[in-house]
Design a protein around this motif. Structure first.
Motif, PDB file in Angstrom:
ATOM      1  N   ALA A  49       0.825  -1.207   0.000  1.00 10.23           N
ATOM      2  CA  ALA A  49       0.000   0.000   0.000  1.00 10.23           C
ATOM      3  C   ALA A  49       0.861   1.260   0.000  1.00 10.23           C
ATOM      4  CB  ALA A  49      -0.934  -0.011   1.193  1.00 10.23           C
ATOM      5  N   ARG A  52       2.138   1.866  -3.469  1.00 13.30           N
ATOM      6  CA  ARG A  52       1.072   2.401  -4.328  1.00 13.30           C
ATOM      7  C   ARG A  52       0.845   3.882  -4.043  1.00 13.30           C
ATOM      8  NH1 ARG A  52      -2.665  -1.743  -6.371  1.00 13.30           N
ATOM      9  NH2 ARG A  52      -1.327  -3.568  -6.647  1.00 13.30           N
ATOM     10  N   LEU A  53       0.865   4.276  -2.769  1.00  9.00           N
ATOM     11  CA  LEU A  53       0.708   5.687  -2.417  1.00  9.00           C
ATOM     12  C   LEU A  53       1.838   6.530  -2.995  1.00  9.00           C
ATOM     13  CD1 LEU A  53      -0.482   5.580   1.292  1.00  9.00           C
ATOM     14  CD2 LEU A  53      -1.680   6.654  -0.616  1.00  9.00           C
ATOM     15  N   MET A  56       1.236   6.950  -6.668  1.00  8.53           N
ATOM     16  CA  MET A  56       0.149   7.908  -6.907  1.00  8.53           C
ATOM     17  C   MET A  56       0.641   9.342  -6.721  1.00  8.53           C
ATOM     18  SD  MET A  56      -3.397   6.313  -5.416  1.00  8.53           S
ATOM     19  CE  MET A  56      -2.847   5.812  -3.801  1.00  8.53           C
ATOM     20  N   PRO A  66      -4.419  12.163  -4.635  1.00 10.69           N
ATOM     21  CA  PRO A  66      -5.594  11.671  -3.913  1.00 10.69           C
ATOM     22  C   PRO A  66      -5.364  11.675  -2.409  1.00 10.69           C
ATOM     23  CG  PRO A  66      -4.691   9.979  -5.396  1.00 10.69           C
ATOM     24  CD  PRO A  66      -3.829  11.181  -5.501  1.00 10.69           C
ATOM     25  N   ALA A  67      -6.380  12.065  -1.647  1.00 14.74           N
ATOM     26  CA  ALA A  67      -6.292  12.106  -0.186  1.00 14.74           C
ATOM     27  C   ALA A  67      -6.602  10.706   0.346  1.00 14.74           C
ATOM     28  CB  ALA A  67      -7.258  13.130   0.378  1.00 14.74           C
ATOM     29  N   GLU A  68      -5.591   9.837   0.320  1.00 13.35           N
ATOM     30  CA  GLU A  68      -5.768   8.470   0.799  1.00 13.35           C
ATOM     31  C   GLU A  68      -4.680   8.167   1.808  1.00 13.35           C
ATOM     32  OE1 GLU A  68      -7.126   5.347  -1.752  1.00 13.35           O
ATOM     33  OE2 GLU A  68      -6.833   6.630  -3.497  1.00 13.35           O
ATOM     34  N   ASN A  69      -4.923   7.133   2.595  1.00 14.80           N
ATOM     35  CA  ASN A  69      -3.911   6.664   3.534  1.00 14.80           C
ATOM     36  C   ASN A  69      -3.627   5.194   3.256  1.00 14.80           C
ATOM     37  OD1 ASN A  69      -5.771   4.978   5.049  1.00 14.80           O
ATOM     38  ND2 ASN A  69      -6.522   6.860   6.019  1.00 14.80           N
ATOM     39  N   SER A  72      -6.724   2.863   3.594  1.00 21.09           N
ATOM     40  CA  SER A  72      -7.728   2.966   2.532  1.00 21.09           C
ATOM     41  C   SER A  72      -7.208   2.348   1.240  1.00 21.09           C
ATOM     42  CB  SER A  72      -8.149   4.423   2.306  1.00 21.09           C
ATOM     43  OG  SER A  72      -7.087   5.201   1.789  1.00 21.09           O
ATOM     44  N   VAL A  73      -5.913   2.484   0.987  1.00 25.88           N
ATOM     45  CA  VAL A  73      -5.312   1.865  -0.200  1.00 25.88           C
ATOM     46  C   VAL A  73      -5.333   0.343  -0.058  1.00 25.88           C
ATOM     47  CG1 VAL A  73      -3.178   1.609  -1.534  1.00 25.88           C
ATOM     48  CG2 VAL A  73      -3.913   3.875  -0.792  1.00 25.88           C
ATOM     49  N   LYS A  76      -8.810  -0.796  -0.808  1.00 29.88           N
ATOM     50  CA  LYS A  76      -9.107  -0.676  -2.240  1.00 29.88           C
ATOM     51  C   LYS A  76      -8.444  -1.814  -3.033  1.00 29.88           C
ATOM     52  CE  LYS A  76      -9.202   3.416  -4.034  1.00 29.88           C
ATOM     53  NZ  LYS A  76      -8.801   4.730  -4.565  1.00 29.88           N
TER      54      LYS A  76
END
Length: 117
Positions: A49, A52-53, A56, A66-69, A72-73, A76
């Motif tokens: 994860a 991936r962040l 991104m 994107p506002a993800e942590n 959340s990744v 997903k």
């Protein structure tokens, strides 16, 4: 090789008597390698994860990332690609990390033995 430590080395925790054992450098290296392999495999979903962040963020090129942590990744990935996708790259990570831990534990125990004699 093993001995029961006297004094501060022994303890009783939750009804279990804990003793101090002396392991050979080879055994210590093997145990270190197993521990590193288990820890690396267990944390692989987090590493997947995180990667991936990072991709991104790099692909947004300073734009609106994107506002993800990490969690959340992970959710997903599991939802879209299946839970097994969280273990992508685990074999390579374990192969990269575990031997180094084995060497570190082996060298440490060997050096400790030399210094104690």
């Amino acid at each position: 090789h093993g001995h029961v430590a006297r004094g501060g080395g022994n303890g009783r925790y939750g009804g279990v008597i804990v003793t101090k054992e002396t392991l050979s450098p080879a055994t210590s290296g093997g145990v270190g390698m197993i521990a590193a392999a288990v820890a690396t495999a267990a944390t692989n979903p987090l590493d997947t994860a995180k990667t991936r962040l990072q991709v991104m963020a790099a692909s947004s090129c300073g734009g609106n990332a994107p506002a993800e942590n990490v969690f959340s990744v992970m959710a997903k990935i599991a939802r879209k690609e299946g839970p097994r996708a969280l273990m992508n790259g685990a074999t390579a990570r374990v192969a990269a990390v575990a031997p180094g831990s084995a060497i570190s534990f082996f060298v440490y125990e060997t050096a400790k033995g030399w210094l104690q004699t």
